[in-house]
Design a protein around this motif. Structure first.
Motif, PDB file in Angstrom:
ATOM      1  N   PHE A 193      74.124  32.962  15.926  1.00  0.00           N
ATOM      2  CA  PHE A 193      74.639  33.043  14.559  1.00  0.00           C
ATOM      3  C   PHE A 193      75.709  31.981  14.343  1.00  0.00           C
ATOM      4  O   PHE A 193      75.830  31.418  13.249  1.00  0.00           O
ATOM      5  CB  PHE A 193      75.181  34.444  14.266  1.00  0.00           C
ATOM      6  CG  PHE A 193      74.110  35.435  13.916  1.00  0.00           C
ATOM      7  CD1 PHE A 193      73.998  35.934  12.627  1.00  0.00           C
ATOM      8  CD2 PHE A 193      73.191  35.865  14.868  1.00  0.00           C
ATOM      9  CE1 PHE A 193      73.008  36.844  12.290  1.00  0.00           C
ATOM     10  CE2 PHE A 193      72.194  36.775  14.552  1.00  0.00           C
ATOM     11  CZ  PHE A 193      72.095  37.267  13.255  1.00  0.00           C
ATOM     12  N   ARG A 194      76.468  31.689  15.388  1.00  0.00           N
ATOM     13  CA  ARG A 194      77.480  30.626  15.278  1.00  0.00           C
ATOM     14  C   ARG A 194      76.812  29.280  15.005  1.00  0.00           C
ATOM     15  O   ARG A 194      77.263  28.505  14.152  1.00  0.00           O
ATOM     16  CB  ARG A 194      78.315  30.562  16.573  1.00  0.00           C
ATOM     17  CG  ARG A 194      79.490  29.608  16.494  1.00  0.00           C
ATOM     18  CD  ARG A 194      80.263  29.562  17.810  1.00  0.00           C
ATOM     19  NE  ARG A 194      80.720  30.870  18.232  1.00  0.00           N
ATOM     20  CZ  ARG A 194      81.822  31.466  17.767  1.00  0.00           C
ATOM     21  NH1 ARG A 194      82.561  30.867  16.843  1.00  0.00           N
ATOM     22  NH2 ARG A 194      82.184  32.660  18.216  1.00  0.00           N
ATOM     23  N   THR A 204      76.215  21.952   3.763  1.00  0.00           N
ATOM     24  CA  THR A 204      76.983  22.155   2.535  1.00  0.00           C
ATOM     25  C   THR A 204      78.225  21.282   2.462  1.00  0.00           C
ATOM     26  O   THR A 204      78.815  21.134   1.395  1.00  0.00           O
ATOM     27  CB  THR A 204      77.431  23.630   2.411  1.00  0.00           C
ATOM     28  OG1 THR A 204      78.212  23.979   3.573  1.00  0.00           O
ATOM     29  CG2 THR A 204      76.227  24.562   2.308  1.00  0.00           C
ATOM     30  N   GLY A 205      78.615  20.719   3.614  1.00  0.00           N
ATOM     31  CA  GLY A 205      79.841  19.932   3.632  1.00  0.00           C
ATOM     32  C   GLY A 205      81.090  20.787   3.524  1.00  0.00           C
ATOM     33  O   GLY A 205      82.179  20.286   3.210  1.00  0.00           O
ATOM     34  N   ARG A 206      80.950  22.090   3.808  1.00  0.00           N
ATOM     35  CA  ARG A 206      82.077  23.013   3.745  1.00  0.00           C
ATOM     36  C   ARG A 206      82.402  23.511   5.146  1.00  0.00           C
ATOM     37  O   ARG A 206      81.517  23.652   5.979  1.00  0.00           O
ATOM     38  CB  ARG A 206      81.755  24.219   2.853  1.00  0.00           C
ATOM     39  CG  ARG A 206      81.545  23.889   1.398  1.00  0.00           C
ATOM     40  CD  ARG A 206      81.271  25.177   0.630  1.00  0.00           C
ATOM     41  NE  ARG A 206      82.371  26.126   0.804  1.00  0.00           N
ATOM     42  CZ  ARG A 206      82.225  27.452   0.872  1.00  0.00           C
ATOM     43  NH1 ARG A 206      81.011  27.986   0.806  1.00  0.00           N
ATOM     44  NH2 ARG A 206      83.275  28.246   1.004  1.00  0.00           N
ATOM     45  N   GLU A 207      83.667  23.802   5.378  1.00  0.00           N
ATOM     46  CA  GLU A 207      84.067  24.376   6.663  1.00  0.00           C
ATOM     47  C   GLU A 207      83.795  25.873   6.634  1.00  0.00           C
ATOM     48  O   GLU A 207      84.442  26.627   5.885  1.00  0.00           O
ATOM     49  CB  GLU A 207      85.551  24.107   6.928  1.00  0.00           C
ATOM     50  CG  GLU A 207      85.985  24.572   8.310  1.00  0.00           C
ATOM     51  CD  GLU A 207      87.419  24.214   8.630  1.00  0.00           C
ATOM     52  OE1 GLU A 207      87.981  24.816   9.566  1.00  0.00           O
ATOM     53  OE2 GLU A 207      87.980  23.343   7.935  1.00  0.00           O
ATOM     54  N   LEU A 208      82.831  26.302   7.424  1.00  0.00           N
ATOM     55  CA  LEU A 208      82.457  27.706   7.478  1.00  0.00           C
ATOM     56  C   LEU A 208      82.709  28.245   8.884  1.00  0.00           C
ATOM     57  O   LEU A 208      82.473  27.551   9.875  1.00  0.00           O
ATOM     58  CB  LEU A 208      80.980  27.896   7.115  1.00  0.00           C
ATOM     59  CG  LEU A 208      80.547  27.375   5.749  1.00  0.00           C
ATOM     60  CD1 LEU A 208      79.055  27.563   5.556  1.00  0.00           C
ATOM     61  CD2 LEU A 208      81.325  28.075   4.631  1.00  0.00           C
ATOM     62  N   LYS A 209      83.153  29.471   8.958  1.00  0.00           N
ATOM     63  CA  LYS A 209      83.542  30.081  10.233  1.00  0.00           C
ATOM     64  C   LYS A 209      82.672  31.300  10.522  1.00  0.00           C
ATOM     65  O   LYS A 209      82.308  32.044   9.608  1.00  0.00           O
ATOM     66  CB  LYS A 209      85.020  30.483  10.164  1.00  0.00           C
ATOM     67  CG  LYS A 209      85.576  31.100  11.434  1.00  0.00           C
ATOM     68  CD  LYS A 209      87.041  31.491  11.225  1.00  0.00           C
ATOM     69  CE  LYS A 209      87.623  32.148  12.476  1.00  0.00           C
ATOM     70  NZ  LYS A 209      89.021  32.592  12.249  1.00  0.00           N
ATOM     71  N   TYR A 210      82.355  31.472  11.790  1.00  0.00           N
ATOM     72  CA  TYR A 210      81.653  32.682  12.228  1.00  0.00           C
ATOM     73  C   TYR A 210      82.578  33.479  13.140  1.00  0.00           C
ATOM     74  O   TYR A 210      83.116  32.938  14.114  1.00  0.00           O
ATOM     75  CB  TYR A 210      80.374  32.321  12.979  1.00  0.00           C
ATOM     76  CG  TYR A 210      79.771  33.484  13.756  1.00  0.00           C
ATOM     77  CD1 TYR A 210      79.245  34.593  13.095  1.00  0.00           C
ATOM     78  CD2 TYR A 210      79.741  33.471  15.153  1.00  0.00           C
ATOM     79  CE1 TYR A 210      78.709  35.668  13.806  1.00  0.00           C
ATOM     80  CE2 TYR A 210      79.208  34.536  15.869  1.00  0.00           C
ATOM     81  CZ  TYR A 210      78.695  35.629  15.190  1.00  0.00           C
ATOM     82  OH  TYR A 210      78.161  36.679  15.895  1.00  0.00           O
ATOM     83  N   THR A 211      82.766  34.753  12.823  1.00  0.00           N
ATOM     84  CA  THR A 211      83.628  35.621  13.623  1.00  0.00           C
ATOM     85  C   THR A 211      82.835  36.826  14.095  1.00  0.00           C
ATOM     86  O   THR A 211      82.480  37.699  13.303  1.00  0.00           O
ATOM     87  CB  THR A 211      84.843  36.101  12.802  1.00  0.00           C
ATOM     88  OG1 THR A 211      85.569  34.969  12.328  1.00  0.00           O
ATOM     89  CG2 THR A 211      85.749  36.983  13.649  1.00  0.00           C
ATOM     90  N   PRO A 212      82.508  36.888  15.394  1.00  0.00           N
ATOM     91  CA  PRO A 212      81.783  38.047  15.910  1.00  0.00           C
ATOM     92  C   PRO A 212      82.720  39.244  16.095  1.00  0.00           C
ATOM     93  O   PRO A 212      83.878  39.076  16.476  1.00  0.00           O
ATOM     94  CB  PRO A 212      81.249  37.555  17.255  1.00  0.00           C
ATOM     95  CG  PRO A 212      82.210  36.495  17.686  1.00  0.00           C
ATOM     96  CD  PRO A 212      82.739  35.855  16.425  1.00  0.00           C
ATOM     97  N   VAL A 213      82.202  40.438  15.801  1.00  0.00           N
ATOM     98  CA  VAL A 213      82.962  41.668  15.988  1.00  0.00           C
ATOM     99  C   VAL A 213      82.040  42.703  16.630  1.00  0.00           C
ATOM    100  O   VAL A 213      80.814  42.605  16.512  1.00  0.00           O
ATOM    101  CB  VAL A 213      83.512  42.222  14.650  1.00  0.00           C
ATOM    102  CG1 VAL A 213      84.533  41.272  14.046  1.00  0.00           C
ATOM    103  CG2 VAL A 213      82.375  42.493  13.676  1.00  0.00           C
ATOM    104  N   PRO A 214      82.595  43.708  17.306  1.00  0.00           N
ATOM    105  CA  PRO A 214      81.752  44.782  17.844  1.00  0.00           C
ATOM    106  C   PRO A 214      81.044  45.533  16.720  1.00  0.00           C
ATOM    107  O   PRO A 214      81.569  45.636  15.603  1.00  0.00           O
ATOM    108  CB  PRO A 214      82.756  45.684  18.577  1.00  0.00           C
ATOM    109  CG  PRO A 214      83.935  44.806  18.856  1.00  0.00           C
ATOM    110  CD  PRO A 214      84.004  43.853  17.699  1.00  0.00           C
TER     111      PRO A 214
END
Length: 280
Positions: A193-194, A204-214
Motif C-alpha cells: 500500500f505504501r 499527481t505531483g502531490r506529497e501523499l503519506k501512507y500510515t499503517p495502523v493495527p
C-alpha cells in the motif's frame, strides 16, 4: 466457439449492483459485447434485502452477475446469495457468476451456498481493487494527503475492476467452459500500500503519506466515525485475514480467460490522476 457465440448473441444478463464499482463495468462490458443488460439495483426496483423484488429482475433472463453490496463474506450475503440463486434457477436462470474475494475465508460459505443452488455457477475471486483508491472511502483520505489503513507493508496484486468485468463477460459468453469453476483474478505485479500511494503521489505531483495502523485501531476509528460496532468488528476480522500476506502472489486468471495480461496498476493511476480524482 462459433456455437457459443451464436448461443450468446441474444443473451440477457441480469447485473446486480449495476451502478456500483464492478457492476457498472460489467454492464458496460456486456453491452459492448452485444449482450442485453438488465440492471438490477435499487434504482431499478431490485433490492437484495427484499426478495419480492427479485423475480421481476430475473424472469426471462439467461444469466446473472451476483455482487453482494456489503461484503460477500457477511452472514447476510450467504443467506441472500443462496436464496436468490435458488429463485434464479427456479425461474430458468441457471448461469450465475458470483464475485467473491480472494483469500477471504468468510466468503467460502457464500460460495458454497451458490454451488448448492443447482446453478451452472462460476466464482470469480478478485484481489483488492485498484479502484478502491479512486472510488469509495479511501479517496477523501488521499485528497487530504494521508492514507491511514491497516495493511502494514503487505504486498497485494491490485486488480483493475475493468479486468474483472471483462473476465465476467468472457466467462458468460464461453458457454459451459467455466461452469463449475473458480477463477482467481489479480493484477500483474505486487505492490505494498505504501508503494501504491507513492505511485499515486508521483502521478499527481502531490506529497501523499501512507500510515499503517493495527486493524483493531482502525476498527475503533471506524466506530468513532459512526460505523455500527458489529460492522466495524466484522471489517476488523476481514482486514486481519486478508491483509496478512496470504494474497501476496499473482495468478494467471485474467490471462487464462482473456488471453492477455492484466492492466497494470500504473495505467490505472495515470488515468485516474489525469481525470483529477485525487485533486483537493
Amino acid at each position: 466457439m462459433a456455437d457459443n457465440a451464436a448461443n450468446t448473441q441474444d443473451m440477457t444478463v441480469v447485473v446486480t449492483g449495476a451502478s456500483g464499482r464492478t457492476g457498472s463495468r460489467v454492464a458496460q462490458a456486456a453491452r459492448a459485447a452485444g449482450l442485453a443488460v438488465r440492471a438490477a439495483s435499487r434504482a431499478h426496483g431490485f433490492d437484495w434485502e427484499d426478495p419480492t423484488t427479485w423475480a421481476g429482475a430475473l424472469r426471462g433472463a439467461d444469466a446473472a452477475y451476483l455482487m453482494y453490496p456489503s461484503d460477500v463474506g457477511a452472514p447476510a450475503a450467504t443467506a441472500g446469495v443462496a436464496a436468490l440463486a435458488r429463485e434464479a434457477v427456479g425461474l430458468g436462470v441457471r448461469r450465475l457468476v458470483l464475485l467473491s474475494a480472494r483469500g477471504e475465508e468468510q466468503a467460502l460459505v457464500t460460495e458454497e451456498a451458490l454451488k448448492a443452488s443447482g446453478a451452472d455457477w462460476t466464482v470469480v475471486r478478485a484481489a483488492w481493487f485498484a479502484q478502491n483508491f479512486s472510488e469509495g472511502p479511501l479517496v477523501e483520505e488521499l485528497r487530504r494527503g494521508e492514507l491511514v489503513f491497516p495493511a502494514g507493508e503487505v504486498r497485494e496484486p491490485f486488480v483493475d475492476v475493468r479486468d474483472i468485468a471483462d473476465v465476467v463477460v468472457a466467462v458468460l459468453m464461453s458457454g459451459e467452459r467455466y461452469a463449475g469453476r473458480t477463477v482467481e483474478v489479480t493484477g500483474s505485479r505486487l505492490l505494498s500500500f505504501r508503494e501504491a500511494v507513492a505511485e499515486i503521489s508521483e502521478a499527481t505531483g502531490r506529497e501523499l503519506k501512507y500510515t499503517p495502523v493495527p486493524a483493531r485501531v482502525y476498527g475503533e476509528a471506524l466506530t468513532g466515525f459512526g460505523v455500527p460496532p458489529e460492522e466495524a468488528e466484522f471489517l476488523v476480522e476481514i482486514f486481519e485475514g486478508l491483509l496478512d500476506g496470504r494474497n501476496a502472489h499473482l495468478t494467471d486468471g485474467v490471462h487464462q480467460v482473456l488471453g492477455r495480461a492484466p492492466r497494470d496498476f500504473g495505467e490505472f493511476v495515470r488515468e485516474a490522476a489525469a481525470a483529477g480524482v485525487w485533486k483537493v
